[in-house]
Design an enzyme around this catalytic site. Structure first.
Site, short mmCIF file in Angstrom:
data_model
loop_
_atom_site.label_atom_id
_atom_site.label_comp_id
_atom_site.label_asym_id
_atom_site.label_seq_id
_atom_site.Cartn_x
_atom_site.Cartn_y
_atom_site.Cartn_z
N PRO A 83 -10.07 -1.90 -5.87
CA PRO A 83 -10.72 -2.64 -4.79
C PRO A 83 -10.18 -2.13 -3.46
O PRO A 83 -8.98 -1.88 -3.32
CB PRO A 83 -10.33 -4.10 -5.04
CG PRO A 83 -9.24 -4.07 -6.06
CD PRO A 83 -9.23 -2.74 -6.72
N GLY A 87 -4.52 -4.10 -0.74
CA GLY A 87 -3.08 -3.98 -0.99
C GLY A 87 -2.76 -3.15 -2.20
O GLY A 87 -1.60 -3.05 -2.60
N GLY A 89 -3.44 0.09 -2.35
CA GLY A 89 -3.27 1.48 -1.92
C GLY A 89 -4.47 2.35 -2.20
O GLY A 89 -4.31 3.55 -2.49
N SER A 90 -5.70 1.79 -2.09
CA SER A 90 -6.89 2.59 -2.40
C SER A 90 -7.01 3.78 -1.44
O SER A 90 -7.36 4.89 -1.87
CB SER A 90 -8.15 1.73 -2.33
OG SER A 90 -8.27 1.17 -1.06
N SER A 91 -6.67 3.57 -0.19
CA SER A 91 -6.84 4.65 0.77
C SER A 91 -5.81 5.76 0.51
O SER A 91 -6.16 6.96 0.55
CB SER A 91 -6.79 4.07 2.19
OG SER A 91 -5.92 4.74 3.02
N ALA A 92 -4.58 5.41 0.20
CA ALA A 92 -3.58 6.43 -0.11
C ALA A 92 -3.93 7.17 -1.40
O ALA A 92 -3.75 8.39 -1.51
CB ALA A 92 -2.19 5.80 -0.22
N ALA A 93 -4.46 6.43 -2.39
CA ALA A 93 -4.84 7.06 -3.66
C ALA A 93 -5.95 8.09 -3.42
O ALA A 93 -5.92 9.21 -3.96
CB ALA A 93 -5.30 5.99 -4.67
N ASP A 133 2.90 3.82 0.60
CA ASP A 133 1.64 3.92 -0.15
C ASP A 133 1.41 5.34 -0.64
O ASP A 133 1.08 5.57 -1.81
CB ASP A 133 0.45 3.54 0.74
CG ASP A 133 0.31 2.04 0.90
OD1 ASP A 133 1.29 1.34 0.65
OD2 ASP A 133 -0.79 1.59 1.27
#
Ligand code: PMV
Length: 296
Positions: A83, A87, A89-93, A133
């Protein structure tokens, strides 16, 4: 092809921005990216399509990442089952997955370059990220992280299971970090006490993790949640999801990441189902994840 894993912060979010250690764990959900050389650069994530210079944050983040890697024009197709902005860490992933896929075009597997590129991407969204992250997305496993020294892998005494729920709409990490900075400015003495409290909890959590003391770890998570509430980053929805989890037998529960909405994690002794069922009964989206060895 490149992969980056999602993450949860077990203890120490926000305080980590101010120099305190934090503990994070990579989770098995993450992001994947495929990259080809192309005449014009573009990025698609599912239905979303961006190009550098289109004015979007994603477009700017992509430009920053590619500039850091000194890469030419590429076409990027990325997917994530995390999602967004909750929190986890989708953007870092995504950043780590894209950086790895771009690097793979030149047979470059340098993890330093992956981190530098992902950090350039994250700065567009977060302003001044601690780096936890991107470190967790790149490294996976359980890490001890300080802004000054970066990540250090932790050896777990026992693998463990977390139940994760989306407790409410996501808040912007940047604005939550800024609101904590305002508390630090207005009430420095109270803030320093909170930081010292969180630091003690994080240090004890490391001992608990290494000893496989899940009951102790759960208590420390509960106490960290109290101190996070004191920093005004919790919400009614987060507190409600934590209470539900504890009533269903969780050893501890807290927000993870920036707060103000987003995800809650609950540590369970073994079976996450009672906690997941309690959350589902209230209409919350949730799942479980293993940290350390898989239990299946
Ligand atoms: O990006 P999030 O929501 O997982 O939050 C990151 C953790 C913070 O400590 C709040 C910010 C940071 O850069 O460490």
């Amino acid at each position: 092809m490149g992969h980056g894993c999602g993450k949860v912060i077990l203890l120490g979010e926000h305080a980590v921005v101010h120099g305190v250690p934090a503990i994070a764990a990579g989770i098995d959900r993450g992001a994947d990216a495929e990259v080809d050389r192309a005449t014009d650069t573009e990025l698609s994530i599912g239905e979303v399509r961006v190009i550098p210079g289109d004015g979007s944050e994603l477009g700017r983040a992509l430009s920053a990442l590619l500039a850091e890697l000194g890469a030419g024009s590429v076409s990027v197709r990325a997917t994530t089952c995390l999602p967004v902005g909750c929190g986890l860490g989708s953007s870092a992933a995504l950043a780590v997955a894209i950086a790895r896929a771009v690097q793979a075009l030149d047979g470059d597997a340098s993890s330093e370059r992956t981190l530098a590129a992902a950090t350039a991407w994250e700065r567009v969204f977060h302003g001044n990220p601690s780096g936890i992250d991107t470190a967790a997305a790149a490294q996976g496993g359980c890490i001890w992280f300080t802004k000054a020294s970066g990540p250090e892998p932790l050896r777990l005494g026992l693998p463990f299971t977390l139940a994760v729920a989306v407790a409410g709409p996501a808040a912007s990490t940047r604005s939550m970090v800024e609101s904590v900075a305002r508390i630090a400015e207005r009430r420095p003495e109270v803030f320093q006490k909170s930081l010292a409290g969180i630091e003690a909890l994080v240090k004890n959590a490391r001992i608990a993790l290494e000893a496989g003391d899940l009951t102790g770890l759960g208590r420390l998570m509960d106490l960290n949640q109290m101190l996070l509430s004191g920093l005004m980053v919790s919400t009614e929805e987060i507190e409600f999801a934590c209470r539900l989890a504890r009533s269903a037998g969780a050893l501890g529960a807290k927000l993870t990441g920036a707060g103000g909405g987003g995800c809650v994690i609950a540590l369970v002794e073994s079976d996450p189902e009672p906690v997941l069922a309690a959350w589902r009964a209230q209409g919350l989206t949730c799942f479980s994840t293993h940290v350390g060895a898989k239990k299946e």
